[in-house]
Design an enzyme around this catalytic site. Structure first.
Site, short mmCIF file in Angstrom:
data_model
loop_
_atom_site.label_atom_id
_atom_site.label_comp_id
_atom_site.label_asym_id
_atom_site.label_seq_id
_atom_site.Cartn_x
_atom_site.Cartn_y
_atom_site.Cartn_z
N GLY A 22 10.29 5.51 4.99
CA GLY A 22 9.59 4.27 5.37
C GLY A 22 10.45 3.17 5.95
N TYR A 165 -7.39 -7.84 4.71
CA TYR A 165 -6.61 -6.67 4.24
C TYR A 165 -7.51 -5.42 4.22
CZ TYR A 165 -2.68 -4.42 1.90
OH TYR A 165 -1.61 -3.60 1.60
N LYS A 172 -4.79 1.16 -0.96
CA LYS A 172 -3.81 0.81 -2.00
C LYS A 172 -4.38 1.07 -3.40
CE LYS A 172 -0.28 -0.62 0.50
NZ LYS A 172 0.82 0.34 0.75
N ALA A 205 4.83 -4.06 9.27
CA ALA A 205 3.50 -3.74 8.72
C ALA A 205 2.73 -5.04 8.44
CB ALA A 205 3.63 -2.91 7.45
#
Ligand code: NAD
Length: 273
Positions: A22, A165, A172, A205
């Site tokens: 990542g 979001y 998530k 991100a």
């Protein structure tokens, strides 16, 4: 920024090897974590998404002495097979895994969740941002015969609604639930599996989220510490969880967000821009 942070040196990770997935650039949370692990003696293999990312990731990884720097698109079984096979061939076993990967279409990170989340966006977001941890954890666990530790990165948008979001919050939530189930399955092998719920940090991100500026300033004003989330705090939490300091801790979602998650009602001042 995170490449200027001076991480305290030590030996908490001496003799430990692991995979960090990542890193995109020097602002990536995974990069702060990698620097912290390296400063404590860890040997690290890195994956990057594609050739375009390699240009930034390779020099960073090499600056920490990394020899294994591998392309890996988590959406591709062949790419995952190749990356994990390369780690297995080089090292045989590993001690830790860092998963700091998420993606959704920019169109889904603004406006109405219910109106903007198509089937394709929902599936792809879940695939990259939640299933990839299940897949990586399964593969990594096969290289952890002596136990190990895994960490993924999440955000409060899983527990509370955060403007824009949207589908990423739903992914998530799945990631955090997956963390608990993986922790349960791998516990008997002495593999600990945890998530860090980080407050907003300026990365590639985070730049994709509409009204990001409001998100940062509200978090700063409303959180008990009245400050941004420091990537060094997130890296410190990862060090705790990935080293033997984190013994007996598994299935946990550890908030590192200047305390924002405990606030039910912010002070009036936080509501004024
Ligand atoms: P970042 O953009 O630096 O990292 C995201 C990484 O995901 C990049 O390296 C990107 O290449 C990778 N990625 C995306 N699609 C991929 C794919 N198909 N295969 C392989 N890799 C892929 O941003 P970041 O903020 O450091 O994000 C790391 C993690 O932290 C994410 O899970 C993010 O949701 C989480 N997080 C970020 C914040 C924040 O405010 N920045 C807060 C809490 C949690």
């Amino acid at each position: 920024m995170s490449d200027e942070i001076s991480f305290p040196k030590g030996e908490l990770m001496k003799g430990k090897r692991g995979l960090v997935m990542g890193v995109a650039n020097k602002n990536s949370i995974a990069w702060s974590i990698a620097q912290q692990l390296h400063a404590q003696g860890a040997e690290i293999a890195f994956t990057y998404l594609n050739e375009a990312m390699e240009r930034r990731v390779r020099p960073l990884a090499e600056s920490l002495g990394a020899k294994l720097i591998l392309e890996c698109d988590v959406l591709s079984d062949a790419s995952m097979d190749a990356a994990f096979a390369a780690v297995k061939e080089a090292w045989g076993t590993i001690d830790f895994l860092v998963h700091a990967i998420a993606f959704t279409d920019k169109s889904a990170l603004e406006g109405s969740f219910v109106a903007n989340t198509t089937r394709a966006i929902f599936k792809d977001t879940m695939d990259v941002s939640a299933f990839s941890f299940v897949d990586a954890a399964n593969r990594a666990s096969k290289m952890m015969p002596n136990g190990g530790s895994m960490v993924t990165l999440t955000y409060l948008g899983s527990e509370r609604t955060i403007p824009n979001y949207n589908v990423m919050g739903v992914a998530k939530a799945a990631l955090e639930a997956s963390t608990r189930y993986i922790a349960r399955d791998l516990g008997p092998q002495q593999i600990r599996v945890n998530a860090i719920s980080a407050g907003p940090i300026r990365t590639l991100a985070a730049a994709g989220i509409s009204s990001g500026r409001h998100m940062f300033s509200f978090n700063r004003k409303a959180s008990p510490l009245q400050d941004d989330t420091d990537p060094m705090g997130v890296a410190g939490a990862a060090l705790y969880l990935l080293s033997d300091l984190g013994l007996s801790c598994t299935g946990e979602t550890l908030h590192v967000d200047a305390g924002f998650h405990i606030v039910g009602m912010p002070d009036e001042a936080a509501l004024k821009e």
